[in-house]
Design an enzyme around this catalytic site. Structure first.
Site, PDB file in Angstrom:
ATOM      1  N   LYS A 186      -0.208 -12.404 -33.022  1.00  0.00           N
ATOM      2  CA  LYS A 186       1.065 -13.116 -32.901  1.00  0.00           C
ATOM      3  C   LYS A 186       0.890 -14.442 -33.629  1.00  0.00           C
ATOM      4  O   LYS A 186       0.031 -15.243 -33.276  1.00  0.00           O
ATOM      5  CB  LYS A 186       1.380 -13.336 -31.421  1.00  0.00           C
ATOM      6  CG  LYS A 186       2.560 -14.252 -31.149  1.00  0.00           C
ATOM      7  CD  LYS A 186       2.738 -14.486 -29.649  1.00  0.00           C
ATOM      8  CE  LYS A 186       3.602 -15.706 -29.392  1.00  0.00           C
ATOM      9  NZ  LYS A 186       3.672 -16.059 -27.974  1.00  0.00           N
ATOM     10  N   GLU A 214      12.637 -11.351 -37.214  1.00  0.00           N
ATOM     11  CA  GLU A 214      11.221 -11.633 -36.907  1.00  0.00           C
ATOM     12  C   GLU A 214      10.445 -10.355 -36.594  1.00  0.00           C
ATOM     13  O   GLU A 214      11.029  -9.307 -36.298  1.00  0.00           O
ATOM     14  CB  GLU A 214      11.104 -12.614 -35.733  1.00  0.00           C
ATOM     15  CG  GLU A 214      11.709 -12.088 -34.449  1.00  0.00           C
ATOM     16  CD  GLU A 214      11.127 -12.736 -33.193  1.00  0.00           C
ATOM     17  OE1 GLU A 214       9.896 -12.754 -33.034  1.00  0.00           O
ATOM     18  OE2 GLU A 214      11.928 -13.185 -32.357  1.00  0.00           O
ATOM     19  N   VAL A 263       9.424 -16.896 -33.938  1.00  0.00           N
ATOM     20  CA  VAL A 263      10.612 -17.582 -34.449  1.00  0.00           C
ATOM     21  C   VAL A 263      10.201 -18.721 -35.380  1.00  0.00           C
ATOM     22  O   VAL A 263      10.734 -18.863 -36.491  1.00  0.00           O
ATOM     23  CB  VAL A 263      11.484 -18.101 -33.278  1.00  0.00           C
ATOM     24  CG1 VAL A 263      12.552 -19.069 -33.777  1.00  0.00           C
ATOM     25  CG2 VAL A 263      12.111 -16.927 -32.530  1.00  0.00           C
ATOM     26  N   ASP A 283       3.388 -26.907 -22.083  1.00  0.00           N
ATOM     27  CA  ASP A 283       3.690 -25.722 -22.893  1.00  0.00           C
ATOM     28  C   ASP A 283       5.126 -25.781 -23.404  1.00  0.00           C
ATOM     29  O   ASP A 283       6.079 -25.469 -22.692  1.00  0.00           O
ATOM     30  CB  ASP A 283       3.449 -24.451 -22.072  1.00  0.00           C
ATOM     31  CG  ASP A 283       3.485 -23.196 -22.941  1.00  0.00           C
ATOM     32  OD1 ASP A 283       3.918 -23.281 -24.111  1.00  0.00           O
ATOM     33  OD2 ASP A 283       3.070 -22.139 -22.450  1.00  0.00           O
ATOM     34  N   SER A 328       7.203 -24.492 -26.813  1.00  0.00           N
ATOM     35  CA  SER A 328       7.040 -23.614 -27.973  1.00  0.00           C
ATOM     36  C   SER A 328       7.214 -24.368 -29.289  1.00  0.00           C
ATOM     37  O   SER A 328       8.096 -25.224 -29.425  1.00  0.00           O
ATOM     38  CB  SER A 328       8.069 -22.490 -27.906  1.00  0.00           C
ATOM     39  OG  SER A 328       7.979 -21.697 -29.071  1.00  0.00           O
ATOM     40  N   ALA A 329       6.390 -23.983 -30.263  1.00  0.00           N
ATOM     41  CA  ALA A 329       6.542 -24.518 -31.625  1.00  0.00           C
ATOM     42  C   ALA A 329       7.873 -24.082 -32.243  1.00  0.00           C
ATOM     43  O   ALA A 329       8.284 -24.638 -33.267  1.00  0.00           O
ATOM     44  CB  ALA A 329       5.378 -24.068 -32.504  1.00  0.00           C
ATOM     45  N   ASP A 330       8.561 -23.127 -31.615  1.00  0.00           N
ATOM     46  CA  ASP A 330       9.911 -22.776 -32.107  1.00  0.00           C
ATOM     47  C   ASP A 330      10.800 -24.021 -32.097  1.00  0.00           C
ATOM     48  O   ASP A 330      11.624 -24.215 -32.998  1.00  0.00           O
ATOM     49  CB  ASP A 330      10.568 -21.710 -31.215  1.00  0.00           C
ATOM     50  CG  ASP A 330       9.861 -20.360 -31.272  1.00  0.00           C
ATOM     51  OD1 ASP A 330       8.922 -20.197 -32.077  1.00  0.00           O
ATOM     52  OD2 ASP A 330      10.270 -19.458 -30.496  1.00  0.00           O
ATOM     53  N   LYS A 374      15.927 -17.449 -22.554  1.00  0.00           N
ATOM     54  CA  LYS A 374      15.534 -16.624 -21.420  1.00  0.00           C
ATOM     55  C   LYS A 374      15.090 -17.513 -20.263  1.00  0.00           C
ATOM     56  O   LYS A 374      14.416 -18.519 -20.464  1.00  0.00           O
ATOM     57  CB  LYS A 374      14.372 -15.737 -21.860  1.00  0.00           C
ATOM     58  CG  LYS A 374      14.208 -14.500 -21.031  1.00  0.00           C
ATOM     59  CD  LYS A 374      13.183 -13.590 -21.664  1.00  0.00           C
ATOM     60  CE  LYS A 374      13.838 -12.656 -22.673  1.00  0.00           C
ATOM     61  NZ  LYS A 374      12.872 -11.873 -23.416  1.00  0.00           N
TER      62      LYS A 374
END
Ligand code: PSU
Ligand code: MN
Length: 305
Positions: A86, A25, A106, A138, A140-142, A159
């Site tokens: 981003k 990435e 990602v 919140d 993530s779209a990951d 993390k």
């Protein structure tokens, strides 16, 4: 193939010949580390992929084109330029239709890798369910991308800026296998442990490649999260990291940071407040992931007809 995709000639040749390719990435270059460590690490990671028998394909959006495999000049540009967007999934059409540069997360990297026909993707850590997501929503779209797209992600776990427990629950709900290499504990990026047990454990890249083949041969859509623990001599114990993370989250709240800016803010805060120790761990774990990802790609291509 989609008209706005551009393959580096080395990547195109490897894909045509069925040789192993590893996607990388670009958000980690533009927003995850500062210059010059970002470009040094990106080049070192590509070299590790090569020395383990696969072709690296760093993915980014360049002047509106999804670009799979960067030239050295392009990589340098992503490391140095300020204000590179981003780009997660929702940002892709905007950046492409306006002919802009974008560093892919990602989620976006996976989608472009899938368009190109790449199966293995190496990163440091994925985005997940944030702490406090019950209020902020919140997530993530990951994670949603991993539900749908057949590209495996090699990481050093999740993390602990995130809610690791909720992230693992979300992955379970979406049917995304989570497998840790060589240990039962699920790692948390800087640390070998997280307080959570890994849902699955396998002991070799070969065994992971075999699992990927079965999953996709069966028509089970989506990713597999592969967790590769940070090397022991580089780990930062999770109780020490927790202190920094609590301070980082507090600083983010006071500064009113939210949305797509929160992850880069937290990463930068932690790097700045750990005297370079976290940066060193970060660099070491991503190199470690590159070696493992390349081995998985080699093993997968050997059993793919
Ligand atoms: N987590 C990390 N390191 C990173 C990222 C996440 O430990 O560099 C980056 C990746 O590019 C990831 C993105 O896809 O942040 C997630 O951003 P968000 O939480 O806004 O979806
Ligand atoms: Mn988010």
């Amino acid at each position: 193939m989609h008209t706005s995709i551009h393959l580096h000639p080395d990547v195109a040749a490897a894909l045509r010949d069925g040789e192993p390719v590893v996607a990388l990435e670009s958000t980690i270059i533009a927003h995850g580390m500062s210059y010059p460590q970002n470009t040094q690490t990106a080049r070192a990671v590509e070299e590790i992929v090569r020395s383990n028998g696969a072709v690296p394909a760093t993915i980014a959006i360049i002047k509106g084109k999804c670009t799979v495999g960067l030239t050295d000049e392009e990589l340098e540009y992503f490391g140095q330029a300020k204000n590179i967007l981003k780009v997660s999934l929702r940002d892709m059409p905007y950046v492409i239709s306006n002919g802009l540069y974008g560093a892919t997360t990602v989620a976006a990297t996976m989608r472009i890798a899938a368009m190109a026909g790449i199966k293995i993707f190496v990163t440091g850590g994925i985005g997940g369910v944030h702490r406090g997501a019950e209020n902020s929503m919140d997530i993530s779209a990951d994670l949603t991308e991993m539900e749908h797209t057949n590209v495996a992600v090699v990481s050093a776990g999740v993390k602990s800026i995130l809610d690791i427990g909720l992230t693992l629950e979300y992955l379970e709900t979406k049917g995304i296998p989570v497998v840790t290499l060589g240990q039962e504990a699920f790692p948390s990026f800087y640390s070998q442990t997280s307080g959570f047990k890994s849902p699955l454990t396998l002991d070799s890249p070969e065994a992971i490649a075999a699992m990927l083949k079965v999953k996709w041969d069966m028509g089970l859509q989506g990713s597999v999260l592969i967790a590769n623990p940070v090397p022991a001599n580089q780990e930062i114990p999770s109780d020490i990291m927790e202190e920094h993370i609590v301070l980082a989250l507090d600083a983010a709240q006071r500064a009113g940071v939210n949305g797509k800016d929160i992850t880069p803010f937290l990463l930068k805060y932690i790097a700045n407040h750990t005297n370079g120790e976290s940066l060193e761990a970060n660099i070491s774990l991503i190199k470690n992931n590159a070696a493992v990802g390349a081995k998985i790609a080699v093993d997968l291509s050997a059993i793919t007809d």
